[in-house]
Design an enzyme around this catalytic site. Sequence first.
Site, PDB file in Angstrom:
ATOM      1  N   LYS A   1       0.800  -1.227  -0.064  1.00  0.00           N
ATOM      2  CA  LYS A   1       0.272  -0.163   0.144  1.00  0.00           C
ATOM      3  C   LYS A   1       0.862   1.271  -0.074  1.00  0.00           C
ATOM      4  O   LYS A   1       1.944   1.197   0.652  1.00  0.00           O
ATOM      5  CB  LYS A   1      -0.854   0.095   1.182  1.00  0.00           C
TER       6      LYS A   1
ATOM      7  N   SER B   1      -9.517   2.300   2.954  1.00  0.00           N
ATOM      8  CA  SER B   1      -8.631   2.867   1.958  1.00  0.00           C
ATOM      9  C   SER B   1      -7.806   1.973   1.281  1.00  0.00           C
ATOM     10  O   SER B   1      -7.020   2.416   0.593  1.00  0.00           O
ATOM     11  CB  SER B   1      -7.927   3.859   2.740  1.00  0.00           C
TER      12      SER B   1
ATOM     13  N   SER C   1      -9.866  -0.163   7.089  1.00  0.00           N
ATOM     14  CA  SER C   1      -9.324  -0.101   5.707  1.00  0.00           C
ATOM     15  C   SER C   1      -8.602  -1.207   5.295  1.00  0.00           C
ATOM     16  O   SER C   1      -8.422  -1.382   4.158  1.00  0.00           O
ATOM     17  CB  SER C   1      -8.404   1.203   5.953  1.00  0.00           C
TER      18      SER C   1
END
Lengths: 491, 99, 503
Positions: free
Chosen positions: C77, C152, C176
């Site tokens: 990420k 997210s 997330s």
Amino acid sequence: MSTTPAGWEVVIGLETHTQLSTASKIFSGSATTFGAAPNTQANVVDLALPGTLPVMNRGAVEKAIMFGLAVNGTIAPHSVFARKNYFYPDLPKGYQISQFELPVVVGGKVGIVLDGVEKTVQLTRAHLEEDAGKSLHEGLDTMGVSGIDLNRAGTPLLEIVTEPDMRSAAEAVAYAKALHGLVTWLGICDGNMQEGSFRCDANVSIRKPGAPLGTRCEIKNVNSFRFLERAIEYEIRRQIELIEDGGRVVQETRLYDADRDETRSMRSKEDAMDYRYFPDPDLLPLVIDAAWIERVKSAMPELFEPMRERFMSQYGLSMYDAGLLTSSRSTARYYEDVVILGADASLAAKWITGTLFARLSLDGLNIDRCPVNSGIFASLLKRISDNTINSTGAKQVFENLWNAPQNQDGMRSLQSVDNSIAKHGLEQVSDTGAIEKIVDDVLAANQKSVDEFKAGKEKAFQSLVGQVMKASNGKANPAQVNEILKKKLSG
Amino acid sequence: MSLTSDDIHRLAKLARINITPVETERTLRELNNIFSMVETLQAVDTAHLVPLCHPIAIIQEMPLRLRDDAVTETNAREANMVNAPQQENGLFLVPKVLE
Amino acid sequence: MTLAKLSISELRVALDSKKISAVELAEYFLARAESNADLNAFLHRDRDLTLAEARRADAQIANGNASALTGIPIAHKDIFVTRDWRTTAGSKMLENYISPFDATVVEKLNAAGMVCLGKLNCDEFAMGSSNENSAFGAVKNPWDKSRIPGGSSGGSAAAIAAGLAPAATGTDTGGSLRQPAAMCGITAIKPTYGRVSRYGMVAFASSLDQGGPMAKSAEDCALLLDAMMGFDAKDSTSVSARENNETPISARLLTAFGSDNRSGAGVSKPLAGVRVGVPKEFFGVGLSPDVAHAVDSAIAQFEKLGASRTEISLPRTRLAIPAYYVIAPAEASSNLSRFDGVRYGHRAKEYKDLADMIAKSRAEGFGAEVKRRILVGAYVLSHGYYDAYYLQAQKVRRLIAQDFQDAFKQCDFVMGPVAPTTAWKVGEKSNDPVAMYLEDIFTLGVSLAGLPGMSVPCGFDQQKLPIGLQIIGNYFDEAKMLAAAHQYQLATDWHTRSPEAFQ
């Protein structure tokens, strides 16, 4: 000298930022050395690069504990680091990690003496926080830019806050000096004001006696005791004039400009600040248990007040001499070393506060840098006590030793002193026959003084002693000279 | 409770974010929506409760861990300043700082 | 069977038996990422860098120095800072940012021999539940490209679901990791707060942020978590595991419940004695019937495996939303103050003076949701409001955490849905922040309490969109959670399904 202006009472509180003398920063492993090239001592944490986190320095906490113990404050068993949020280019994270609601030290007091009067200044608190970086303007002004150096960012600070206990600029300076003496004595701060290691902000207000506290102004950027006094004096005058002219004091931060000797409003701090303090979620509560406090206490140096008392009782010194000899930890250590090495305690006090202090001040030296070490100095004093030399000779030996520092060759200290005495022929003459011969010569050549003495003029006797000492090139044993002269004049 | 556009301006100033009039209006609406949702917190009785600083503190003591006072860093200025928008002679440059 | 469908253990066998090299494996996934670039899952890829890492892994394998993860590709990420890849945190603010150091998580996975495929898209500064808040465009859900992948960590979830990477890192502040995993039909675990180092994670809300693995199965997550977690001296909130058991979680998948479940009576009832608590508040109004049905069936499956089911109550479930949307923005508003255009990050081209430079750079560099949260955060911390909002929220947080502790007196795990609905259409909720926040109702409490939480695929809705089962464990119970999920995955095949277009 500050005077309280007629009809007004001055109220002053001080906030002092003392840089703690740790090797590394409060939240990172960067060095704290002063004067490095810009941004060479600012690591990723100090620069607040994304993803970095603070890790607290144990050494900084220990120094805070030591301070708290020294001022008889309360060491908080549980204190909290909070974020003080504001934007400033030298504040990399956009917040300063400080302590807000729960500081590490609560309360405490510092004693001051002003014109012989003792007074106690109460401390509100002392808290740990990080220093900011510096904005530099020199050479960049023409480009309309400033340079940011973050070497200082993250240097540990102990901010020491007083109650509004001081009533004059002189008192404020006396407090600042006492605090400076204390933190340097403890070794928690190097005390270098030029380098910003010890910075005072003064909160100044005035009021009619008995009235509630007036609106205060905070004066920043004061880097010497002299400027502190002048800045406060200026601010007092400014506030009085303002009010007497029908104006009102506005609470604000003012910068002291030493070149103009005035304070002026700081534009950058114009906005009423809302710092949005909240506990820093990157750091947990600082827990200090009794055992840790005990460990710090046992490692603490003897403080100067108890040490001064001890010097008076143990070595029979006057309060004045004991005070001078405990003016710094290294002075006290030097004195005690000299005594422990066998010198007479009161002779050592006399010589250190007299000859040694004068010589150090002449060369602008700190006692840590004294070229005559305590061993040599003790040996010199021993040679006075055992009548090998008199004080005149001793001063010459001292001067010789000062200019040609000994012990580099590993020579023993007593031997160094003796060598110096011998080399310059400064041994005291204690041979009665030799002194009698000189006395006889002097008496013969100074009939006038002899007559005056016999007529009752005591001063004439001192003059004759002086003549004998002079004739002996200062080497005659003064006690013997006195004795022989008396005998001969009464004979 | 309802915020006003003055509040939005104050917050934008506090947070150092320039905001246009159009944005102000939209933000005002959105923040008021958010705060009417947040309002439900006020009904909770939290007297005598200590705020939770670290989640694990609910089950065990979590004192601050301390590191030894030792210098572990060496100069890495070049790498650390590689993202600087403007720099000269090892300094980050910014528009003139007024004090 | 295609390589994209293989588990980490299966890839391990293929690598060790030299059926495939790490370089070939990396090239295979890079090619898949390339041909599916329209998903917008990856923000940065660099073939040369990836292949250099793969060659290093091949050398280790050849030398017999391979560990469980050597040569296995992974993508990070873009909230984890990396020395070799740019790190943007999904923000224009950090568009060209180069970190001089690697995040601890990246360092650890690197040290385990994993091969980095690049950096994955996410909501800006991890703020969002749909991945629509990325400054570099929304990520598409591989199951239906007109839908959001969740957020997210949406790029991570989409990449796993589409077989562009066998493993990914993600972070979870309010859901997330779990919510995008649910919406993309993959497995993810948010560990206990403090188990995975936050050093090198671009901070959103420090007291909530927690990194974790995303993969196709609990077994893969266990292998990844073993390599990711551990005490880190650089993170003051890092915790050392309480249990003395040094055995890796991945080696305890079949033994975490006391007896060895590989033989004997354990085979049919491997979860005998395990108590599953089902909070009634998780099945109220707003829960889609398809999700309710799938989650209920999944819990029934746990019962078949020997677990017992108890209804419990988490009375403050709804309060988690306001508490979270006070605490997270408060911390974020402060964490994001460092982005001032002075030392790094976006600086406006034109400005009047220093103050204008900062305010303009921030206005230009941050997206709408980030600005909104910064302003909310500034408000709840400001003078006169702190006690009523921030302090009150932190106290409510204690109540929420306490509710979970009370629940764990009655059960070993709490189970329920991850999200009330399956993936929604791109744009559907993007104009209504509060509607978006309400979607986080089941994940926020776990985050506030700092508990470990998982998302495990457990079925599909009528539109063939994946549904996730949330498994919540007590602090440090990751091994048990992963073991229970592993048993579930041995008995079901939801986790093996992949979207038709990416077979």
